[in-house]
Design a protein around this motif. Structure first.
Motif, PDB file in Angstrom:
ATOM      1  N   UNK A 168       0.791  -1.224   0.000  1.00  0.00           N
ATOM      2  CA  UNK A 168       0.000   0.000   0.000  1.00  0.00           C
ATOM      3  C   UNK A 168       0.819   1.268   0.000  1.00  0.00           C
ATOM      4  N   UNK A 169       2.056   1.203  -0.446  1.00  0.00           N
ATOM      5  CA  UNK A 169       2.937   2.363  -0.493  1.00  0.00           C
ATOM      6  C   UNK A 169       3.018   2.820  -1.950  1.00  0.00           C
ATOM      7  N   UNK A 170       2.620   4.051  -2.211  1.00  0.00           N
ATOM      8  CA  UNK A 170       2.600   4.535  -3.594  1.00  0.00           C
ATOM      9  C   UNK A 170       4.013   4.852  -4.066  1.00  0.00           C
ATOM     10  N   UNK A 171       4.521   4.138  -5.081  1.00  0.00           N
ATOM     11  CA  UNK A 171       5.885   4.373  -5.553  1.00  0.00           C
ATOM     12  C   UNK A 171       5.948   5.583  -6.479  1.00  0.00           C
ATOM     13  N   UNK A 172       6.973   6.428  -6.267  1.00  0.00           N
ATOM     14  CA  UNK A 172       7.175   7.611  -7.111  1.00  0.00           C
ATOM     15  C   UNK A 172       8.635   7.621  -7.573  1.00  0.00           C
ATOM     16  N   UNK A 173       8.932   6.996  -8.706  1.00  0.00           N
ATOM     17  CA  UNK A 173      10.323   6.893  -9.165  1.00  0.00           C
ATOM     18  C   UNK A 173      10.975   8.262  -9.394  1.00  0.00           C
ATOM     19  N   UNK A 174      12.188   8.410  -8.876  1.00  0.00           N
ATOM     20  CA  UNK A 174      12.967   9.616  -9.126  1.00  0.00           C
ATOM     21  C   UNK A 174      13.845   9.460 -10.362  1.00  0.00           C
ATOM     22  N   UNK A 175      14.253   8.218 -10.655  1.00  0.00           N
ATOM     23  CA  UNK A 175      15.007   7.967 -11.882  1.00  0.00           C
ATOM     24  C   UNK A 175      14.472   6.692 -12.527  1.00  0.00           C
ATOM     25  N   UNK A 176      14.957   6.413 -13.718  1.00  0.00           N
ATOM     26  CA  UNK A 176      14.436   5.257 -14.449  1.00  0.00           C
ATOM     27  C   UNK A 176      15.577   4.606 -15.226  1.00  0.00           C
ATOM     28  N   UNK A 177      15.648   3.276 -15.192  1.00  0.00           N
ATOM     29  CA  UNK A 177      16.777   2.603 -15.845  1.00  0.00           C
ATOM     30  C   UNK A 177      16.611   2.520 -17.364  1.00  0.00           C
ATOM     31  N   UNK A 178      17.725   2.692 -18.040  1.00  0.00           N
ATOM     32  CA  UNK A 178      17.794   2.426 -19.472  1.00  0.00           C
ATOM     33  C   UNK A 178      18.481   1.077 -19.628  1.00  0.00           C
ATOM     34  N   UNK A 179      17.782   0.153 -20.234  1.00  0.00           N
ATOM     35  CA  UNK A 179      18.283  -1.221 -20.304  1.00  0.00           C
ATOM     36  C   UNK A 179      17.548  -2.085 -19.301  1.00  0.00           C
ATOM     37  N   UNK A 180      17.163  -3.288 -19.733  1.00  0.00           N
ATOM     38  CA  UNK A 180      16.470  -4.202 -18.832  1.00  0.00           C
ATOM     39  C   UNK A 180      17.421  -4.678 -17.741  1.00  0.00           C
ATOM     40  N   UNK A 181      16.848  -5.273 -16.685  1.00  0.00           N
ATOM     41  CA  UNK A 181      17.684  -5.832 -15.619  1.00  0.00           C
ATOM     42  C   UNK A 181      18.634  -6.865 -16.224  1.00  0.00           C
ATOM     43  N   UNK A 182      19.907  -6.697 -15.961  1.00  0.00           N
ATOM     44  CA  UNK A 182      20.921  -7.553 -16.551  1.00  0.00           C
ATOM     45  C   UNK A 182      21.641  -6.890 -17.700  1.00  0.00           C
ATOM     46  N   UNK A 183      21.071  -5.775 -18.207  1.00  0.00           N
ATOM     47  CA  UNK A 183      21.699  -4.998 -19.282  1.00  0.00           C
ATOM     48  C   UNK A 183      21.581  -3.522 -18.931  1.00  0.00           C
ATOM     49  N   UNK A 184      22.170  -3.166 -17.796  1.00  0.00           N
ATOM     50  CA  UNK A 184      22.042  -1.827 -17.230  1.00  0.00           C
ATOM     51  C   UNK A 184      22.937  -0.854 -18.016  1.00  0.00           C
ATOM     52  N   UNK A 249       6.676  12.081   3.656  1.00  0.00           N
ATOM     53  CA  UNK A 249       6.958  12.275   5.072  1.00  0.00           C
ATOM     54  C   UNK A 249       5.894  11.638   5.952  1.00  0.00           C
ATOM     55  N   UNK A 250       4.698  11.445   5.408  1.00  0.00           N
ATOM     56  CA  UNK A 250       3.624  10.793   6.165  1.00  0.00           C
ATOM     57  C   UNK A 250       3.692   9.281   6.060  1.00  0.00           C
ATOM     58  N   UNK A 251       4.659   8.750   5.304  1.00  0.00           N
ATOM     59  CA  UNK A 251       4.798   7.309   5.158  1.00  0.00           C
ATOM     60  C   UNK A 251       3.772   6.700   4.222  1.00  0.00           C
ATOM     61  N   UNK A 252       3.241   7.507   3.291  1.00  0.00           N
ATOM     62  CA  UNK A 252       2.204   7.021   2.372  1.00  0.00           C
ATOM     63  C   UNK A 252       2.747   6.740   0.974  1.00  0.00           C
ATOM     64  N   UNK A 253       3.828   7.402   0.586  1.00  0.00           N
ATOM     65  CA  UNK A 253       4.453   7.156  -0.709  1.00  0.00           C
ATOM     66  C   UNK A 253       5.951   6.997  -0.509  1.00  0.00           C
ATOM     67  N   UNK A 254       6.598   6.439  -1.524  1.00  0.00           N
ATOM     68  CA  UNK A 254       8.034   6.194  -1.412  1.00  0.00           C
ATOM     69  C   UNK A 254       8.736   6.568  -2.706  1.00  0.00           C
ATOM     70  N   UNK A 255       9.700   7.491  -2.646  1.00  0.00           N
ATOM     71  CA  UNK A 255      10.513   7.737  -3.830  1.00  0.00           C
ATOM     72  C   UNK A 255      11.341   6.496  -4.148  1.00  0.00           C
ATOM     73  N   UNK A 256      11.416   6.134  -5.416  1.00  0.00           N
ATOM     74  CA  UNK A 256      12.091   4.911  -5.843  1.00  0.00           C
ATOM     75  C   UNK A 256      13.270   5.272  -6.739  1.00  0.00           C
ATOM     76  N   UNK A 257      14.404   4.631  -6.489  1.00  0.00           N
ATOM     77  CA  UNK A 257      15.584   4.789  -7.335  1.00  0.00           C
ATOM     78  C   UNK A 257      16.082   3.410  -7.750  1.00  0.00           C
ATOM     79  N   UNK A 258      16.687   3.341  -8.923  1.00  0.00           N
ATOM     80  CA  UNK A 258      17.226   2.095  -9.444  1.00  0.00           C
ATOM     81  C   UNK A 258      18.748   2.173  -9.470  1.00  0.00           C
ATOM     82  N   UNK A 259      19.396   1.012  -9.322  1.00  0.00           N
ATOM     83  CA  UNK A 259      20.847   1.006  -9.373  1.00  0.00           C
ATOM     84  C   UNK A 259      21.415  -0.372  -9.121  1.00  0.00           C
ATOM     85  N   UNK A 260      22.700  -0.410  -8.872  1.00  0.00           N
ATOM     86  CA  UNK A 260      23.413  -1.648  -8.566  1.00  0.00           C
ATOM     87  C   UNK A 260      24.577  -1.280  -7.664  1.00  0.00           C
ATOM     88  N   UNK A 261      24.497  -1.709  -6.398  1.00  0.00           N
ATOM     89  CA  UNK A 261      25.481  -1.276  -5.398  1.00  0.00           C
ATOM     90  C   UNK A 261      26.877  -1.823  -5.669  1.00  0.00           C
TER      91      UNK A 261
END
Length: 538
Positions: A168-184, A249-261
């Motif tokens: 129930x957490x609304x995702x709000x992506x801040x960035x978006x990946x170019x390339x499918x997972x495995x081809x980042x 800040x109210x814990x209702x949505x979540x900014x989402x980022x993609x990457x590979x640590x």
């Protein structure tokens, strides 16, 4: 008066510079590797390591215990203080393994924001769901980082849908990946439209090479993958999946980022999001339900105890999160539980296993009080008018063993070691007149906690133990009025928890518990609570 106003203004300003957060995830999602990568990108370290280090790559800074380095898992939480772009980041790395959940939940009581780390191939896993439930109960803001995009995984839109549908957490992506997972290939910044192409450096131990390309150049270089990513970004815009500070800040949505640590892709973007979005410390509610402003006189709560971080000194450290006021080394504080003075002559800042003396600290900071023999997890220390924060709950244990010293001549070391591990919260120690002090019952959330106890008792306290399992799997809080009647029933044993004096009834299994509750409705068998969530759900 002017001096007091000046101090309050300084405290408010310094608190505004702090960001105190924890990284939470399911085991093997890459949490410790991400912690190391964040330290690398903030220039706190010059070369990152992975948990399973290869070649000349060392183990992660936050995994400092010998068992952690041997097994490649985080066993205990670790504090890292990082200075970055005018901000002070207090990063608390936590154990990912479910057997060490209680340590993670204590850490969540000491932070203002959580980084929820997801494996791109697995999405939301059981332990992540449990941890998020605690964050939700506390209305804690959550930033989501989808990790391992350099490996085969799921569709990004599918992952966003899972986050919204399952928790129930609304995702709000801040960035978006170019390339499918495995081809980042790189990341599109949704706010600016800028594309950053990423190239892994040899070994992945240093920052990835980042190259900013104009949209036309990105289209030429990335071809169909660029077009696909742009179409998905346009879909997000049509759906209105844009960042909203109030709901975050109210814990209702979540900014989402993609990457590979591991190759350090997208870690810099996450670091900037933490600085820009994570909340600064605010007033904490005390045990009376009253808010304690950050500019009030000093107060803080101990959320973790750790002994023998430096084996050559055999010390005991209390990790305290500052809630209000300015800390100056040497100040004499009051221990709320005992009313006794506590001198802070030996106080340190901790970076993994490394330490340095700290002279001043402010709300949001985590300080380590050395040789804090009288302090326990959950204790409040304060200056000025009395304040005490709510206790940090203990979990309902599900695994139990009887501990005995293998060598009777090491009984004093045995008692000292058990008392120390109890104070740290490594396990809960239960006793009774029937069993005696020489055979305490150790209670744990997961069986790996007993491995830690056996290892530390042998190597730190030189008092090897025998741990004999008990056939109980349920614990309930009871009282003296019910204890005698429970003692008389089969499949039940009542013991006292040493750290707080609570009486716990241990029952063979949930089926037996239901029978007892049906046949003896007048007996007190109360579920334990943790973090605002009923523990039996775990």
């Amino acid at each position: 008066m002017a001096t007091a106003d000046k101090v309050m203004a300084e405290v408010a300003e310094e608190a505004g510079r702090r960001r105190t957060f924890a990284v939470i995830s399911h085991p093997d999602a890459g949490k410790s590797t991400l912690t190391e990568a964040l330290a690398l990108h903030s220039s706190a370290i010059s070369s990152a390591g992975a948990v399973h280090g290869k070649g000349d790559r060392r183990g992660v800074t936050s995994d400092w215990m010998e068992m952690e380095q041997d097994r490649g898992i985080s066993i205990t939480s670790a504090a890292l203080r990082i200075d970055y772009e005018g901000r002070v980041l207090n990063l608390l790395d936590t154990p990912g393994h479910a057997d060490f959940s209680e340590d993670t939940y204590r850490v969540l009581s000491a932070v203002d924001c959580a980084i929820m780390l997801l494996d791109s191939a697995k999405g939301l896993e059981p332990q992540t769901l449990k941890l998020f439930d605690v964050c939700r109960a506390r209305r804690m803001p959550v930033i989501t980082f989808v990790n391992k995009w350099d490996r085969p995984g799921r569709e990004p839109l599918e992952l966003l849908d899972e986050i919204e549908q399952r928790i129930g957490l609304r995702p709000t992506p801040l960035n978006w990946p170019v390339g499918i997972a495995g081809d980042f290939r790189g990341l599109i910044d949704r706010a600016t439209g800028r594309y950053t192409k990423m190239t892994r450096m040899p070994g992945g131990a240093t920052k990835a090479l980042e190259e900013v390309l104009a949209p036309e150049e990105a289209a030429r270089v990335e071809g169909t993958e660029w077009e696909r990513a742009r179409e998905e970004v346009e879909l997000l815009e049509a759906l209105g999946a844009d960042f909203d500070a109030e709901s975050f800040l109210a814990g209702e949505s979540s900014p989402v980022l993609f990457g590979a640590a591991l190759p350090n892709f997208g870690v810099g973007q996450l670091l900037r999001a933490i600085v820009g979005l994570a909340p600064a410390p605010t007033a904490k509610t005390d045990a009376k339900g009253e808010p304690r402003p950050v500019a009030a006189p000093f107060s803080g709560q101990v959320f973790k105890m750790q002994a023998n971080m430096d084996p050559s000194h055999r010390d005991r450290m209390a990790f305290l999160r500052i809630s209000s006021g300015r800390f100056d080394r040497g100040m004499v504080l009051t221990h709320a539980r005992t009313g006794r003075p506590f001198t802070t002559k030996y106080t340190q800042a901790v970076f993994g296993s490394e330490r340095s003396t700290i002279e001043t600290a402010f709300p949001g900071d985590v300080i380590a009080l050395v040789n804090a023999q009288s302090i326990a997890v959950g204790d409040t220390l304060y200056d000025g008018p009395k304040v005490e924060f709510p206790a940090i709950p203990s979990f309902a244990p599900e695994h139990f063993v009887v501990a005995r010293a293998k060598d009777a001549g090491k009984y004093k070391q045995f008692q000292k070691g058990i008392a120390q591990l109890d104070a740290e919260g490594v396990v809960q120690v239960l006793t009774s007149d029937v069993r005696g002090e020489q055979a305490p019952v150790l209670a744990a959330v997961g069986p790996l906690q007993f491995d830690v106890v056996e290892h530390r008792m042998e190597h730190e306290f030189r008092a090897p133990i025998e741990a004999s399992p008990l056939d109980y799997s349920v614990a309930r809080r009871t009282d003296a009025g019910s204890a005698d009647a429970l003692h008389a029933l089969s499949g039940v044993e009542v013991l006292k928890r040493r750290n707080d004096g609570e009486l716990l009834a241990l029952v063979h299994n949930k089926w037996r518990l239901r029978v007892i509750e049906r046949d003896h409705p007048g007996l007190l068998l109360e579920p334990l609570l943790a973090g605002g969530v009923v523990d039996e759900e775990y």
